[in-house]
Design a protein around this motif. Structure first.
Motif, PDB file in Angstrom:
ATOM      1  N   MET A 156     -61.300  -6.186 104.411  1.00 27.63           N
ATOM      2  CA  MET A 156     -60.875  -7.586 104.384  1.00 27.63           C
ATOM      3  C   MET A 156     -62.071  -8.534 104.498  1.00 27.63           C
ATOM      4  O   MET A 156     -62.093  -9.596 103.875  1.00 27.63           O
ATOM      5  N   ARG A 157     -63.076  -8.133 105.278  1.00 28.25           N
ATOM      6  CA  ARG A 157     -64.279  -8.973 105.352  1.00 28.25           C
ATOM      7  C   ARG A 157     -65.006  -8.999 104.003  1.00 28.25           C
ATOM      8  O   ARG A 157     -65.590 -10.020 103.629  1.00 28.25           O
ATOM      9  N   THR A 158     -64.955  -7.888 103.289  1.00 28.37           N
ATOM     10  CA  THR A 158     -65.553  -7.859 101.954  1.00 28.37           C
ATOM     11  C   THR A 158     -64.845  -8.827 101.018  1.00 28.37           C
ATOM     12  O   THR A 158     -65.475  -9.541 100.237  1.00 28.37           O
ATOM     13  N   VAL A 159     -63.518  -8.864 101.105  1.00 26.88           N
ATOM     14  CA  VAL A 159     -62.747  -9.795 100.272  1.00 26.88           C
ATOM     15  C   VAL A 159     -63.096 -11.236 100.630  1.00 26.88           C
ATOM     16  O   VAL A 159     -63.334 -12.078  99.755  1.00 26.88           O
ATOM     17  N   ASN A 160     -63.148 -11.532 101.932  1.00 24.27           N
ATOM     18  CA  ASN A 160     -63.482 -12.894 102.362  1.00 24.27           C
ATOM     19  C   ASN A 160     -64.890 -13.279 101.925  1.00 24.27           C
ATOM     20  O   ASN A 160     -65.132 -14.417 101.503  1.00 24.27           O
ATOM     21  N   ALA A 161     -65.822 -12.322 102.021  1.00 27.07           N
ATOM     22  CA  ALA A 161     -67.198 -12.614 101.604  1.00 27.07           C
ATOM     23  C   ALA A 161     -67.266 -12.874 100.104  1.00 27.07           C
ATOM     24  O   ALA A 161     -67.992 -13.772  99.651  1.00 27.07           O
ATOM     25  N   ALA A 162     -66.522 -12.094  99.318  1.00 30.59           N
ATOM     26  CA  ALA A 162     -66.526 -12.302  97.866  1.00 30.59           C
ATOM     27  C   ALA A 162     -65.911 -13.651  97.507  1.00 30.59           C
ATOM     28  O   ALA A 162     -66.395 -14.345  96.601  1.00 30.59           O
ATOM     29  N   GLU A 163     -64.858 -14.026  98.216  1.00 25.94           N
ATOM     30  CA  GLU A 163     -64.240 -15.328  97.953  1.00 25.94           C
ATOM     31  C   GLU A 163     -65.208 -16.467  98.272  1.00 25.94           C
ATOM     32  O   GLU A 163     -65.346 -17.419  97.491  1.00 25.94           O
ATOM     33  N   ARG A 164     -65.895 -16.350  99.420  1.00 24.04           N
ATOM     34  CA  ARG A 164     -66.882 -17.387  99.777  1.00 24.04           C
ATOM     35  C   ARG A 164     -68.045 -17.391  98.784  1.00 24.04           C
ATOM     36  O   ARG A 164     -68.576 -18.456  98.436  1.00 24.04           O
ATOM     37  N   ARG A 165     -68.453 -16.203  98.325  1.00 24.32           N
ATOM     38  CA  ARG A 165     -69.553 -16.133  97.366  1.00 24.32           C
ATOM     39  C   ARG A 165     -69.178 -16.817  96.056  1.00 24.32           C
ATOM     40  O   ARG A 165     -69.981 -17.550  95.474  1.00 24.32           O
ATOM     41  N   LEU A 166     -67.954 -16.571  95.604  1.00 24.30           N
ATOM     42  CA  LEU A 166     -67.504 -17.201  94.366  1.00 24.30           C
ATOM     43  C   LEU A 166     -67.462 -18.713  94.509  1.00 24.30           C
ATOM     44  O   LEU A 166     -67.887 -19.452  93.605  1.00 24.30           O
ATOM     45  N   GLU A 167     -66.971 -19.191  95.648  1.00 22.81           N
ATOM     46  CA  GLU A 167     -66.944 -20.632  95.886  1.00 22.81           C
ATOM     47  C   GLU A 167     -68.357 -21.200  95.959  1.00 22.81           C
ATOM     48  O   GLU A 167     -68.633 -22.282  95.417  1.00 22.81           O
TER      49      GLU A 167
END
Length: 427
Positions: free
Chosen positions: A312-323
């Motif tokens: 889940m932290r990987t998903v959150n990090a990817a979402e923040r990276r995309l933003e």
């Protein structure tokens, strides 16, 4: 109380809180569970197909149908009780019956869902589970022996829940029959409704965990694309400091990358949002179990912390990276657009200066032509005046040349004055 008009949704909203009661289960019993998701996203999902599929199962057992547009159902089919729930992205079926077979986690229990009916399901299986509910043995050592026999010890999560009302366990592994396994050892004093709540929460933990992992799969598919775009974006931002590089071409490339990032963001926003919601539900359901450690074993919260939380932290990090990449590309585009505007302003300034010089040259040329025009007009005017003065040669005794010479200066001055007045009136 005096009459008052009710809001048209008042009863519907109040009853929604009681629409999905927990099932009542007495130990010993067994339960089977399956969650089905249509392959497309919830935005375009046909919910009528899910209801029609449920109705087909009920017709096989002669059971009553749910209300039109229903999102939940609870009723008896044969010797089983069926609980059906329709969620945003998936539907779940839970069937349970009193008593247990001689073989714990017997795959034959799943025969309550006929094979041809499962094959015709409007979607794909996200998860399925066999649940074994039995009275708690008198000694914890007996519980440990059974757990070691039924589950993989390395990934086993076990805990006492709801103030020691039961011991629950599961290893979150898919067995050879394609199902997960959970066991509930209920205390003799635990009532049927509490056992039903425990079983329901175990099923929800597994389902929401599986659904949230779809976000992790999406991130793994996005990573190569994000890495490629990040490299391109970094290179273009480095090119911005190179004065030899074409600002307009760099801006076009930046806008293309921004468009790709916005497309990826739009395609992933629903999945990222759903993943965050499912993660919160998993944590809430585990917290609601009020776990106590059982014989030093890892409990469900610890299992999720070690295995599930990093995903889940990987998903959150990817979402923040995309933003962050989208914001960075927008800022770079704005900066480069400013540079292009400045360069265009400088070009426009040079163009205006060139136009001023051309206007000045044109004015000078006009004045030159104006002088030549005075000479030409004066020449013809003097000729005309000469013809008018020729009769005076005899009376004045002056020759034609002398009269023409005398008239030339006034005529030239008159023509020059008229042309200047005409130019001033035009300007």
């Amino acid at each position: 109380m005096p009459p008052i008009t009710d809001h048209p949704l008042r009863y519907k909203l109040a009853n929604e809180l009681h629409a999905r009661p927990f099932p009542s289960m007495n130990a010993p019993c067994s339960a089977v569970y399956i969650a089905i998701k249509q392959p497309n996203d919830a935005v375009s999902r046909d919910r009528a197909l899910d209801l029609a599929h449920l109705t087909e199962l009920l017709d096989r057992h002669g059971a009553p149908h749910p209300q039109p547009g229903a999102t939940h159902y609870y009723g008896q089919i044969g010797k089983y009780w069926l609980k059906w729930e329709q969620h945003t992205e998936f539907v779940t079926y839970t069937a349970f019956a009193e008593g247990v077979s001689g073989r714990p986690f017997d795959p034959a229990q799943f025969d309550v869902f006929p094979a041809d009916w499962l094959e015709a399901a409007p979607g794909q299986r996200m998860t399925s589970a066999l649940l074994h509910i039995a009275p708690r043995p008198a000694k914890n050592e007996e519980v440990t022996t059974l757990l070691n026999e039924w589950f993989v010890s390395e990934s086993l999560a076990v805990s006492e829940v709801l103030d020691k009302a039961a011991v629950v366990a599961g290893d979150f592994r898919i067995d050879m029959n394609g199902h997960l396994r959970f066991v509930v050892f209920a205390d003799a004093a635990t009532d049927a409704r509490r056992i039903g709540r425990i079983v329901q929460r175990l099923c929800e933990i597994e389902t929401y965990k599986t659904m949230s992992m779809l976000g992790f799969a999406r991130v793994k598919a996005l990573q190569p694309k994000l890495n490629d775009l990040d490299t391109k974006l970094t290179g273009l931002m480095g090119a911005m400091s190179d004065e030899r590089a074409s600002a307009e071409k760099t801006l076009d490339n930046l806008l293309a990358i921004s468009a790709e990032l916005e497309t990826l963001s739009a395609q992933s926003s629903f999945r990222f949002g759903a993943t965050g919601a499912y993660e919160a539900l998993v944590n809430q359901r585990i917290e609601a179990l009020r776990e106590d450690r059982f014989q030093g074993r890892q409990h469900f919260a610890e299992f999720m912390m070690r295995r599930y939380a990093p995903a889940m932290r990987t998903v959150n990090a990817a979402e923040r990276r995309l933003e962050a990449m989208s914001s960075r590309s927008i800022r770079a585009s704005n900066l480069l657009r400013t540079r292009v505007d400045v360069e265009r302003s400088a070009q426009n300034q040079s163009l205006l200066e060139s136009m001023d010089r051309r206007s000045d040259l044109q004015l000078r040329l006009q004045r030159t032509v104006e002088g030549l025009s005075v000479v030409a007009i004066s020449y013809y005017a003097v000729s005309l005046v000469g013809y008018l003065l020729y009769p005076l040669t005899q009376s004045t005794g002056l020759s034609k040349g002398m009269l023409t010479a005398i008239a030339t200066v006034p005529v030239v001055l008159l023509v020059w004055t008229m042309i200047r007045r005409l130019r001033k009136s035009v300007e």
